[in-house]
Structure formats: C-alpha cells, structure tokens
Design a protein around this motif. Structure first.
Motif, PDB file in Angstrom:
ATOM      1  N   ALA A 147      62.355 -18.029  55.821  1.00 21.62           N
ATOM      2  CA  ALA A 147      63.754 -17.902  55.416  1.00 21.62           C
ATOM      3  C   ALA A 147      63.971 -16.623  54.610  1.00 21.62           C
ATOM      4  N   ILE A 148      63.021 -16.325  53.713  1.00 24.39           N
ATOM      5  CA  ILE A 148      63.178 -15.157  52.848  1.00 24.39           C
ATOM      6  C   ILE A 148      63.090 -13.867  53.671  1.00 24.39           C
ATOM      7  N   VAL A 149      62.140 -13.818  54.599  1.00 21.43           N
ATOM      8  CA  VAL A 149      62.019 -12.629  55.435  1.00 21.43           C
ATOM      9  C   VAL A 149      63.283 -12.420  56.261  1.00 21.43           C
ATOM     10  N   LEU A 150      63.934 -13.532  56.619  1.00 23.98           N
ATOM     11  CA  LEU A 150      65.177 -13.424  57.387  1.00 23.98           C
ATOM     12  C   LEU A 150      66.361 -13.039  56.515  1.00 23.98           C
ATOM     13  N   GLY A 151      66.113 -12.869  55.206  1.00 27.32           N
ATOM     14  CA  GLY A 151      67.162 -12.356  54.333  1.00 27.32           C
ATOM     15  C   GLY A 151      67.842 -13.390  53.455  1.00 27.32           C
TER      16      GLY A 151
END
Lengths: 354, 285
Positions: free
Chosen positions: B180-184
């Motif tokens: 989720a974090i890598v996806l922003g």
C-alpha cells in the motif's frame, strides 16, 4: 530512469546483508539481480524501493538523491514475491488502489480511473476477472494482477522480487516470455530478483551476480555465461564440469597433461578446472593408445532426445558431461561402453578451495 | 476379530463405541456445568411468576445497576479497542526495544487476580493511597465512585482485543502494508484501507469478548466500588447484595438479564460467523 547505487551498506544485527555495493542501472533496461539466498539481492531491491534504509551509501534516481524521499513518494512499482494482493478487494479495486489513494488534487476522476484500470486489466489479459477476489485466482493470474496494480501508478521503475518463484514450471515459462514482451513495449527501467540462473540469463538485458552482500559480476547474459568472473559464478550458473587437477609452473594439468585454459592460471597447487559440457570435444578413439595431449574416456550413459545429445563419460574415475549435436554423435558412432578421446575447447582454472 | 470389508469406518479414528462415549461425555459435561446452571438461573428468576421477576428488574436500584453496567462497558470497550489495536499494531508490525515487556504487561490483567487489581487502585487513589490526599483536595473521588469502577473494568479487560489481534497480525506480516505504501498510500490510508479490513473479524471477536467481560466483571469492581446502592453498584454486585439479603427472585432476575446479555453476545458472534463465513475464510487465506 537511470539508477545509481553508490557504496550501499546494510546490516541486520551481526549479519551483513550488503557490504558496500555500487551499481549503475541504465534507463529502460531489464536487469536481473541473481544470487543464492542471503546474497543481499532482495535487500538491495527493497532499499531502491525505500522499504529499507541503507546504513551507508546512496541511491539516486536520475542523479537525484533519494534519501529524503519516502517509499510512498518514489513512484516505484513493486511486485512482491507473494504478490501481497489486498484480499478483501476485488481485482479491479486492487489495481485501482494506487490511483484512489492519490491526494485529491492529483487524483483522476472516477471515470478516468475506471478507464485506466480497464486498460491495465486488458493488458494483463484479466478483464474477465475484474470482479473476482484474489483467493479465487490462480497463481499466474495473481501475479499479473500484482503487476497491473504496480503499473497503475505509472512508475518510473519497476521492481520485482522473485516474480516467478511461486509458480509452477509451465506458467513460469509463459509468464517470463510475456514479461519480456511487456518490457519491450513499455521500456520501464526494470529490476528483478531471482535465484534461478536460467531465468536471469533468458530474460534480462544484463545480469548482476551477487554473493555474500557483494556484487561479483555485472554483464550481459552471454558475458556472464561465457566469461564468469570467478569460480562462484561458474558454480552458480551451473551446467559445468568441475575436474580436480593441479597448477604447476603456470600450467593447469589434468592427469599430468596440460589443459589449455582461458584467462589467468593462478599459483601452484591443487586446482579445479571448469569446462562447460558443450566445450568438451569428443573424437573416435584410435586403435593405438591416447593421442598426445588428449584424454581417454568411456561413455557411461547417453541421452539422445531432442537436437542435442548429452553424454555421461567416465574420465579416469571422474564424471564428465558432454554435449554434442545428434549429427556429430552419429558420425562418431558412440554408444554406452565405447571409448573415445576427449579434449577441451575452452576451459578455466581456479585454485581449489579447501 | 477379522476386519469387516464393508465397514465404513475411516482409517484414522475410533470405533463407534469410543466415539459415542466421547461425544456423550462431552455433552454430559456441558449439561452439568453449563446448561444446568443457566437453566437454574432462569427458573429461579421466574419461580414466583413473571410479575415478581419484572418487579426485581424495575426496582430503582436494579435499574441504576443496569445503567451503570452499560455505561462502564460503553467506556471500557472503546478504550480497550483503541489500545488493543494500537498495541497489536506496534507489536506485530515493528521491532523496538521493550517489545517483550509490553507483551508481558498486556498479559498482566490475565495473570493477576482481579481482587488484587482492585486493591492496587485503592492503594493508588484511595483516601490513604499515594494520590488520595491530592485528589481529595481537588474534589475528585475515584475510589467508591464511578471513575474507580470504570478504571478497574478497563484494567481487567485490557488484554482481550490485543490478545485476539497480535497473533493474527503477526501471521499476516507487513507485505500488504508495504504494498500500500509503495503505491502511494499514507499511513492512515494504509491502516484504514488495508490493515483494518484484514483484521476486522479478529477485532470483532475481541470486542465481543471484551464487552462480555466488562459487563460481568465482579472481583476488581467489588473492591473499588464500595457497594453504594443506586450509585456504584454494577449488575454483578447488585446480584450479590440481593442474594445476601435472601431476595432470591430479584437476585436471579438481575442475574438472568446478565446471562441474557452474554447469550446475545454469543448469538451475535455466531450469526456474524455464519453470515460472513466466505469473507472470514477468504481473510484467512
């Protein structure tokens, strides 16, 4: 986007995951990080993504240092080994996630999100499964959903952690080809981690071989395969004969006879001679003894399915594998139990490790 | 005895006699220790007719006890919900110094007798306790008042939510959150859209258990409440008082209401499990 990695170090407790690694990733290339488990390849990938922080050294994207950029701001597409799909969301919602969590000012309208997700699902050939949940998909389908989700945010770089590790052999091969085509169409700088040498050699533009937190060799698949930097690379790429010999006065010897080797020979002492099966040259054994500078071996088994024949030979008690074309095999008229002479077209020698 | 080729007995398992005996034993045990007392509660409550039962429940002191119990649960459960989620999040997703200490502390209310927990509050906040004189000077009463009852309940029901969530979150790992974090996604978005949906069933069980205990707690509350009728009596305390006064019908009437609340909780859990079986199974995969 080009990525520069300079002297990156990372330790976990007493374990050195990366011991000063430097690497230039060229814009638009497909790069493989290849190594055994514990070699630091996944750690390097996670540091590029911003999921781990380097203890020292720097990673820059197109010349800009990334130290102050959190993972969520790096615009990196990351495909996890076990996909990490959101299990309570449909395939569609998974792919749309990266677009929907954007700040209001940057977020596309719902209609545009639908269109974009529709395109992505079409690209990964999963349009018909948009309303399914991840648990209802096969491994290969999950993998493609993970890829579409990563691509939805239009990343500048795509990172894949063991992308085919959890798939069976047939799906793996198909998906590998498919990923290569996808990369050729999109030209996103892509880095994938693998411990499968065949996968790295077949798929990548360049291969980075790693071991014990160090980069051992960087090169095209042909370079790495044909001129391995050291015995580790030779061993790891596999498909090689290891013959115990000696080095005496700058000459590698096997059973007293000199072996012509490429590259450095090394100091006197016990040594291992590396020969790839297709570099073993066989000839019909003459009636009267072994010719000068060649070896004699007996065929112990023979596999002649497909265009290439594989022979297991017994060279003075050592097992030696050789590959030759079916035509050549029939010229030689070899069969199990027959004798032949052996020579090596290309060989390398490295001092034996104790 | 020769093996019967037509036997449908599975390869792994016991003979029919053993199986029946085991099932019978389990049912007998359940009947003797669970069903029978429960039936006794309701039959005693209704022993002198429905009118007497209703009178026991609508007595002003009983109504006040019911209200207090519901109030205490309404405060303690949300507090422990927030604490439980925060603690399990921290323990399951991060590594930090003192993690095992935190884990041990969460278990403390389970391992300490509730009476001791109550006494600790008396020692801290009672008139002769560490903070007692200061609190008295500022006109705050905790012991023998509602705040004490709430605090004791919060303490005793501390572990329920956290204990339910920690193993679940540890098993799920951090990959979903990382994705989720890598996806922003921001931290809050990640929690709301990814973490919370992943743990919702475990969280619900934790809350239901926590609620059941919050309403039923006796020991710790008994020490700090002072048993002031109409003021600091919760339902379990009220039951005891009535019982000691030989007012059996009223005592069992209140007890039956308490038992009913517990049964409703269990039924809610069963219904949710049945209604969302697919989702629960999917979440575990």
């Amino acid at each position: 986007m080009a990525i520069e990695i300079r002297n990156v170090e990372k330790t976990f407790g007493a374990f050195t995951a990366l011991g000063g690694v430097s690497l230039d990733v060229r814009s638009g290339e497909l790069l493989a990080l290849l190594g055994p488990s514990g070699s630091g390849k996944t750690t390097l990938l996670r540091i590029i993504a911003g999921l781990d922080h380097a203890d020292a050294g720097e990673v820059s994207f197109d010349g800009q240092d990334t130290r102050d950029r959190a993972a969520r701001d790096r615009k990196v597409g990351f495909v996890f080994q076990h996909y990490a799909l959101f299990r309570h969301m449909t395939v569609f919602d998974n792919v749309a996630f990266g677009l929907r969590v954007k700040k209001k000012a940057e977020r596309p309208a719902e209609m545009d999100i639908r269109r974009r997700v529709g395109q992505l699902l079409e690209m990964v050939q999963l349009s018909h499964l948009a309303s399914r949940y991840p648990s209802q998909l096969s491994g290969g389908q999950r993998q493609r959903v993970a890829l579409a989700r990563a691509l939805a945010i239009e990343p500048k770089v795509l990172l894949l952690d063991e992308p085919f590790g959890a798939l069976d052999a047939k799906v793996r091969k198909d998906l590998r080809k498919w990923l290569r085509h996808l990369h050729d169409d999109m030209h996103i700088t892509s880095i994938f981690v693998t411990h499968d040498q065949e996968e790295a050699l077949e798929l990548a533009d360049r291969v980075v071989v790693m071991n014990h937190g160090q980069i051992i060799q960087v090169g095209t698949p042909a370079e790495v395969y044909d001129t391995p930097a050291d015995s580790f690379v030779f061993d790891f790429l596999g498909g090689v004969n290891r013959l115990n010999g000696v080095i005496e006065g700058g000459v590698a010897r096997l059973d007293g006879k000199a072996v012509r080797v490429d590259g450095e020979v090394g100091p006197n002492g016990p040594a291992v001679i590396y020969v790839r099966p297709h570099q073993v040259e066989l000839d019909v054994a003459p009636g009267d003894g072994v010719p000068e500078g060649k070896w004699s071996a007996r065929v112990s088994s023979l596999h002649a399915a497909g265009p290439v024949a594989r022979l297991e030979l017994d060279l003075a008690g050592r097992a030696l594998e050789a590959q030759l074309s079916r035509d050549r095999l029939s010229d030689l008229a070899l069969d199990v139990g027959s004798w032949c002479t052996v020579d090596f077209r290309h060989a390398r020698v490295f001092p034996a490790k104790n | 005895m020769p093996a019967d080729p037509h036997s449908r007995r599975p390869a792994v398992g016991e003979g029919p006699v053993t199986r029946l005996a085991l099932i019978g034993l389990a049912i007998l045990f359940l009947a003797a220790f669970l069903a029978l007392p429960l039936a006794a509660v309701f039959s005693q409550a209704l022993a002198k007719g429905f009118g007497a039962f209703l009178k026991g429940l609508t007595d002003p002191d009983a109504l006040s006890a019911i209200q207090l119990t519901l109030t205490v649960a309404a405060i303690a459960v949300p507090l422990n919900l927030v604490f439980g989620v925060a603690a399990s999040w921290a323990i399951a997703k991060f590594n930090f110094r003192g993690k095992s200490l935190l884990l041990a502390l969460i278990d403390l209310p389970f391992s300490v007798s509730p009476v001791i927990s109550g006494l600790v509050y008396v020692l801290l906040f009672g008139l002769h306790g560490s903070f007692g004189p200061w609190l008295r000077d500022h006109g705050v009463q905790i012991i023998f008042a509602v705040p004490g009852v709430v605090m004791a309940t919060v303490f005793v029901t501390f572990p329920f939510v956290a204990r339910e969530l920690i193993p679940l979150m540890q098993e799920q790992g951090v990959e979903d959150e990382e994705a989720a974090i890598v996806l922003g996604a921001s931290g809050w978005q990640t929690f709301r859209l990814v973490t919370l949906p992943n743990i919702r069933w475990g969280l619900l069980y934790g809350v239901l258990l926590c609620n059941a205990r919050a309403m039923g707690e006796f020991g710790a509350v008994s020490v700090v409440s002072g048993h002031i009728r109409g003021k600091t009596n919760t339902m379990p305390l009220h039951v005891e008082i009535l019982y000691n006064e030989y007012n059996f019908v009223a005592a069992f009437a209140v007890a039956s209401l308490l038992a009913l609340l517990a049964l409703v909780t269990l039924a809610a859990k069963a219904i949710l499990e049945w209604r969302f079986a697919d989702q629960i199974a999917a979440a575990k995969r």
